[in-house]
Design a protein around this motif. Sequence first.
Motif, PDB file in Angstrom:
ATOM      1  N   SER A 189       0.844  -1.182  -0.134  1.00 34.67           N
ATOM      2  CA  SER A 189      -0.119  -0.010   0.062  1.00 34.67           C
ATOM      3  C   SER A 189       0.782   1.423   0.064  1.00 34.67           C
ATOM      4  O   SER A 189       0.555   2.271  -0.731  1.00 34.67           O
ATOM      5  N   LEU A 190       2.020   1.341   0.615  1.00 33.68           N
ATOM      6  CA  LEU A 190       2.953   2.395   0.612  1.00 33.68           C
ATOM      7  C   LEU A 190       3.575   2.573  -0.464  1.00 33.68           C
ATOM      8  O   LEU A 190       3.569   3.473  -1.104  1.00 33.68           O
ATOM      9  N   GLY A 191       3.993   1.373  -1.109  1.00 37.93           N
ATOM     10  CA  GLY A 191       4.814   1.493  -2.267  1.00 37.93           C
ATOM     11  C   GLY A 191       3.863   1.993  -3.572  1.00 37.93           C
ATOM     12  O   GLY A 191       4.386   2.684  -4.581  1.00 37.93           O
ATOM     13  N   ALA A 192       2.501   1.665  -3.496  1.00 35.75           N
ATOM     14  CA  ALA A 192       1.829   2.150  -4.468  1.00 35.75           C
ATOM     15  C   ALA A 192       1.239   3.754  -4.403  1.00 35.75           C
ATOM     16  O   ALA A 192       0.710   4.276  -5.300  1.00 35.75           O
ATOM     17  N   LEU A 193       1.669   4.318  -3.402  1.00 36.82           N
ATOM     18  CA  LEU A 193       1.508   5.822  -3.023  1.00 36.82           C
ATOM     19  C   LEU A 193       2.264   6.381  -4.087  1.00 36.82           C
ATOM     20  O   LEU A 193       3.358   6.278  -4.310  1.00 36.82           O
ATOM     21  N   GLU A 248       8.753  11.573  -0.776  1.00 32.89           N
ATOM     22  CA  GLU A 248       8.185  12.393   0.109  1.00 32.89           C
ATOM     23  C   GLU A 248       7.425  12.013   1.250  1.00 32.89           C
ATOM     24  O   GLU A 248       7.432  12.444   2.715  1.00 32.89           O
ATOM     25  N   LYS A 249       6.718  11.032   1.072  1.00 31.03           N
ATOM     26  CA  LYS A 249       5.931  10.405   1.999  1.00 31.03           C
ATOM     27  C   LYS A 249       6.410   9.376   3.184  1.00 31.03           C
ATOM     28  O   LYS A 249       6.230   9.599   4.252  1.00 31.03           O
ATOM     29  N   LEU A 250       7.721   8.825   2.665  1.00 33.71           N
ATOM     30  CA  LEU A 250       8.574   8.222   3.621  1.00 33.71           C
ATOM     31  C   LEU A 250       9.405   9.327   4.415  1.00 33.71           C
ATOM     32  O   LEU A 250       9.449   8.823   5.684  1.00 33.71           O
ATOM     33  N   PHE A 251       9.986  10.376   4.000  1.00 32.72           N
ATOM     34  CA  PHE A 251      10.313  11.387   4.694  1.00 32.72           C
ATOM     35  C   PHE A 251       9.509  11.667   5.657  1.00 32.72           C
ATOM     36  O   PHE A 251      10.126  12.117   6.732  1.00 32.72           O
ATOM     37  N   ILE A 252       8.359  12.135   5.357  1.00 29.42           N
ATOM     38  CA  ILE A 252       7.222  12.621   6.448  1.00 29.42           C
ATOM     39  C   ILE A 252       7.033  11.389   7.397  1.00 29.42           C
ATOM     40  O   ILE A 252       7.073  11.991   8.780  1.00 29.42           O
ATOM     41  N   ALA A 253       6.782  10.387   7.191  1.00 25.97           N
ATOM     42  CA  ALA A 253       6.739   9.165   8.279  1.00 25.97           C
ATOM     43  C   ALA A 253       7.932   9.212   9.001  1.00 25.97           C
ATOM     44  O   ALA A 253       7.708   9.052  10.341  1.00 25.97           O
ATOM     45  N   GLY A 254       8.878   9.251   8.387  1.00 26.04           N
ATOM     46  CA  GLY A 254      10.294   9.251   9.454  1.00 26.04           C
ATOM     47  C   GLY A 254      10.398  10.295  10.246  1.00 26.04           C
ATOM     48  O   GLY A 254      10.875  10.145  11.624  1.00 26.04           O
ATOM     49  N   TYR A 255      10.277  11.448   9.930  1.00 21.43           N
ATOM     50  CA  TYR A 255      10.418  12.648  10.469  1.00 21.43           C
ATOM     51  C   TYR A 255       9.161  12.716  11.731  1.00 21.43           C
ATOM     52  O   TYR A 255       9.643  13.061  12.806  1.00 21.43           O
ATOM     53  N   GLN A 256       8.076  12.288  11.424  1.00 24.36           N
ATOM     54  CA  GLN A 256       7.082  12.226  12.457  1.00 24.36           C
ATOM     55  C   GLN A 256       7.318  11.211  13.623  1.00 24.36           C
ATOM     56  O   GLN A 256       7.171  11.571  14.548  1.00 24.36           O
ATOM     57  N   PRO A 281      -1.864   4.810   5.326  1.00 24.73           N
ATOM     58  CA  PRO A 281      -0.626   4.201   5.295  1.00 24.73           C
ATOM     59  C   PRO A 281       0.550   5.109   5.604  1.00 24.73           C
ATOM     60  O   PRO A 281       1.553   4.353   6.072  1.00 24.73           O
ATOM     61  N   VAL A 282       0.381   6.153   5.527  1.00 25.60           N
ATOM     62  CA  VAL A 282       1.633   7.186   5.826  1.00 25.60           C
ATOM     63  C   VAL A 282       1.718   7.080   7.463  1.00 25.60           C
ATOM     64  O   VAL A 282       2.789   6.685   7.901  1.00 25.60           O
ATOM     65  N   LEU A 283       0.418   7.372   8.238  1.00 21.96           N
ATOM     66  CA  LEU A 283       0.642   7.563   9.637  1.00 21.96           C
ATOM     67  C   LEU A 283       0.809   5.960  10.113  1.00 21.96           C
ATOM     68  O   LEU A 283       1.376   5.927  11.049  1.00 21.96           O
ATOM     69  N   GLY A 284       0.452   4.957   9.318  1.00 26.57           N
ATOM     70  CA  GLY A 284       0.752   3.571   9.821  1.00 26.57           C
ATOM     71  C   GLY A 284       1.997   3.405   9.935  1.00 26.57           C
ATOM     72  O   GLY A 284       2.708   2.661  10.537  1.00 26.57           O
ATOM     73  N   THR A 285       2.966   3.938   8.694  1.00 27.38           N
ATOM     74  CA  THR A 285       4.270   3.747   8.795  1.00 27.38           C
ATOM     75  C   THR A 285       4.947   4.474   9.865  1.00 27.38           C
ATOM     76  O   THR A 285       5.903   3.885  10.305  1.00 27.38           O
ATOM     77  N   THR A 286       4.353   5.523  10.113  1.00 27.21           N
ATOM     78  CA  THR A 286       5.225   6.415  11.355  1.00 27.21           C
ATOM     79  C   THR A 286       4.865   5.497  12.646  1.00 27.21           C
ATOM     80  O   THR A 286       6.002   5.758  13.349  1.00 27.21           O
ATOM     81  N   ALA A 287       3.667   5.133  12.815  1.00 28.38           N
ATOM     82  CA  ALA A 287       3.572   4.109  13.970  1.00 28.38           C
ATOM     83  C   ALA A 287       4.492   2.874  13.947  1.00 28.38           C
ATOM     84  O   ALA A 287       5.094   2.669  14.957  1.00 28.38           O
TER      85      ALA A 287
END
Length: 304
Positions: free
Chosen positions: A48-52, A57-65, A222-228
């Motif tokens: 789901s994440l790879g399909a975004l 950019e979204k991986l960077f956001i998740a990592g920063y969060q 999925p982005v917030l899920g990656t953050t968690a």
Amino acid sequence: MTIIATLGPLLIALLFGYWVNIKLFTPARVAKGLEQLVYLILGLIGFSLGALDNLAEKLFIAGYQALVFFALISVISLTGLYLSGLRFGGTHADSLAQGPSDSKTHALIDALKTIAWVIGGVVIGMFAKDWLTGVDELVTGLLYVLLFLIGCQLRQGNHRLRKLFLNVQGVIIALVTIVTTLLAGWIGSLILGLSWNQGLAVVSGFGWYSLSGILITGLGDPVLGTTAFLLDLSREILALMLIPFLARLNSHMSVGYSGATAMDFTLPMLGKFHGAQIVPVCIASGFIMSILVPILIPLFMGIS
């Protein structure tokens, strides 16, 4: 109504597994099924994440969060647990002996395996997002099976709710950890510009990385899920490294910072430094947080 629709089915699946004894689901089968199902769902989360679009950019956001929440939880929770240990009689480590290296190795191997499944899913999602459909619906369906098996495992571990909630030290540690973690989540939401309920949801895994990311992604983010996932994975790894030092201060810090993992992954390390008397405290504290993860995350995610 949204909260009931989100939380209700997941809670029913968990309680059904906890209360209903189906002979077919033996402890060995439940443990094996949980392991395989978690890896499968983590792979689907990666997909789901790879399909975004704009993945980097979204991986960077998740990592920063995750980094912001991780720093806040570490500071606020450890401060609260240090004070509660002073006030309510937390115990200290008896020696400076090194903890069991096999538990560290086992936890690190598990962490690497979960990361590998997520990365594999991301790669497939990047190239096959137009070929495979219905992944989100599949993850939601698998969530019900996962929570049913978790309920079975809790029952098979002979964890009786009344006995666990009567362990005063375990309850105090769990309450302090929960309150300080949620406070860190609320402050993090203000810093990161998230809604307050998103901030509370992302920290409500209490170190249970193999469930928190799955739940939040399955509930549509999925982005917030990656953050968690990144947050709780980092918390478990750091807890394993810090236990020898935190145990010298007081047991509230070492047990509380371990979060939900105090009843499984980090239990051998905690027992090594605090002695056998800490085991009931660890199980009580870890169980209370574990049982709340599949309740609090859907609860907060269901608030619009």
